[in-house]
Design a protein around this motif. Structure first.
Motif, PDB file in Angstrom:
ATOM      1  N   VAL A 101     -10.545 -22.616   7.546  1.00 15.54           N
ATOM      2  CA  VAL A 101     -10.399 -23.742   8.467  1.00 15.54           C
ATOM      3  C   VAL A 101      -8.961 -24.241   8.510  1.00 15.54           C
ATOM      4  CG1 VAL A 101     -11.098 -26.132   8.935  1.00 15.54           C
ATOM      5  CG2 VAL A 101     -12.808 -24.441   8.237  1.00 15.54           C
ATOM      6  N   TYR A 102      -8.320 -24.349   7.334  1.00 13.35           N
ATOM      7  CA  TYR A 102      -6.966 -24.917   7.271  1.00 13.35           C
ATOM      8  C   TYR A 102      -5.872 -23.888   7.551  1.00 13.35           C
ATOM      9  CZ  TYR A 102      -9.297 -29.021   5.409  1.00 13.35           C
ATOM     10  OH  TYR A 102     -10.108 -30.116   5.246  1.00 13.35           O
ATOM     11  N   GLN A 103      -6.250 -22.631   7.692  1.00  8.66           N
ATOM     12  CA  GLN A 103      -5.366 -21.577   8.175  1.00  8.66           C
ATOM     13  C   GLN A 103      -4.057 -21.432   7.381  1.00  8.66           C
ATOM     14  OE1 GLN A 103      -5.316 -21.727  12.597  1.00  8.66           O
ATOM     15  NE2 GLN A 103      -6.926 -23.263  12.362  1.00  8.66           N
ATOM     16  N   GLY A 104      -4.131 -21.709   6.083  1.00  6.13           N
ATOM     17  CA  GLY A 104      -2.965 -21.553   5.217  1.00  6.13           C
ATOM     18  C   GLY A 104      -1.929 -22.645   5.364  1.00  6.13           C
ATOM     19  N   LYS A 105      -2.241 -23.692   6.083  1.00  8.71           N
ATOM     20  CA  LYS A 105      -1.281 -24.777   6.330  1.00  8.71           C
ATOM     21  C   LYS A 105      -1.094 -25.645   5.091  1.00  8.71           C
ATOM     22  CE  LYS A 105      -1.321 -23.734  10.724  1.00  8.71           C
ATOM     23  NZ  LYS A 105      -0.225 -23.447  11.596  1.00  8.71           N
ATOM     24  N   PRO A 106       0.119 -26.199   4.933  1.00  8.94           N
ATOM     25  CA  PRO A 106       0.301 -27.208   3.891  1.00  8.94           C
ATOM     26  C   PRO A 106      -0.490 -28.460   4.254  1.00  8.94           C
ATOM     27  CG  PRO A 106       2.349 -26.863   5.123  1.00  8.94           C
ATOM     28  CD  PRO A 106       1.340 -25.907   5.657  1.00  8.94           C
ATOM     29  N   VAL A 107      -1.206 -28.983   3.286  1.00  8.52           N
ATOM     30  CA  VAL A 107      -2.087 -30.122   3.519  1.00  8.52           C
ATOM     31  C   VAL A 107      -1.845 -31.185   2.457  1.00  8.52           C
ATOM     32  CG1 VAL A 107      -4.499 -30.876   3.734  1.00  8.52           C
ATOM     33  CG2 VAL A 107      -3.856 -28.579   4.493  1.00  8.52           C
TER      34      VAL A 107
END
Length: 173
Positions: A101-107
């Motif tokens: 879901v977060y597609q490897g993004k920094p969160v």
């Protein structure tokens, strides 16, 4: 840098939306888009409903919004020690499109509540499961007693220790 900020809450007066918006605004020069999960309302997820209607357009749009962002700031409301149903439903539908879901993004994961617990229980669940959904969690912070620690008129934290901790977390974006 484009930051997607959202509250895992359907409340029109969400304190978590205020916190996520404030935190995202701490990143100098960033373009911030504040998402409202009410724009992604769908039927309650079930396998039977999925067989009947397929993947809703709202889930596809939510997944696309995440994909278009460079980083994500999310602040979780806690309902009875868990996720708010509205967010959980959007998340469940979206995970059926792609488990990442977060597609490897920094969160950056945040949480707050009016009480002293600061929604720490749901924040722990979210940060604990985030790697399974391809989130690169850069930091997390629980803000207890929101109304004591956040200046509603100025739209910012007033507790110096929390401000310093949040600035440190946001600086990694």
């Amino acid at each position: 840098m484009k930051i997607l900020a959202l509250a895992a809450s359907s409340s029109s007066t969400s304190i978590n939306k205020q916190l996520a918006t404030y935190a995202a605004g701490l990143v100098a020069g960033a373009e911030v888009e504040v998402l409202d999960i009410n724009d992604y309302e769908m039927p309650i997820f079930s396998e039977d409903k999925e067989k009947e209607i397929g993947q809703p357009e709202q889930a596809k749009r939510f997944f696309q919004k995440i994909g278009e962002a460079d980083a994500i700031v999310i602040s979780y409301a806690e309902h009875n020690g868990s996720y708010a149903t509205a967010f959980k439903n959007v998340f469940d539908w979206t995970s059926r499109i792609d488990m990442k879901v977060y597609q490897g993004k920094p969160v950056v994961m945040l949480a707050t509540s009016p009480g002293p617990g600061g929604a720490a229980t749901v924040l722990a669940a979210a940060t604990g499961s985030a790697p399974y959904f391809a989130a690169d969690v850069k930091g997390s912070l629980s803000v207890p007693s929101f109304y004591d620690n956040f200046d509603m008129e100025k739209g910012e934290l007033r507790n110096e220790a929390l401000i310093a901790e949040l600035k440190t977390i946001m600086s990694v974006l």
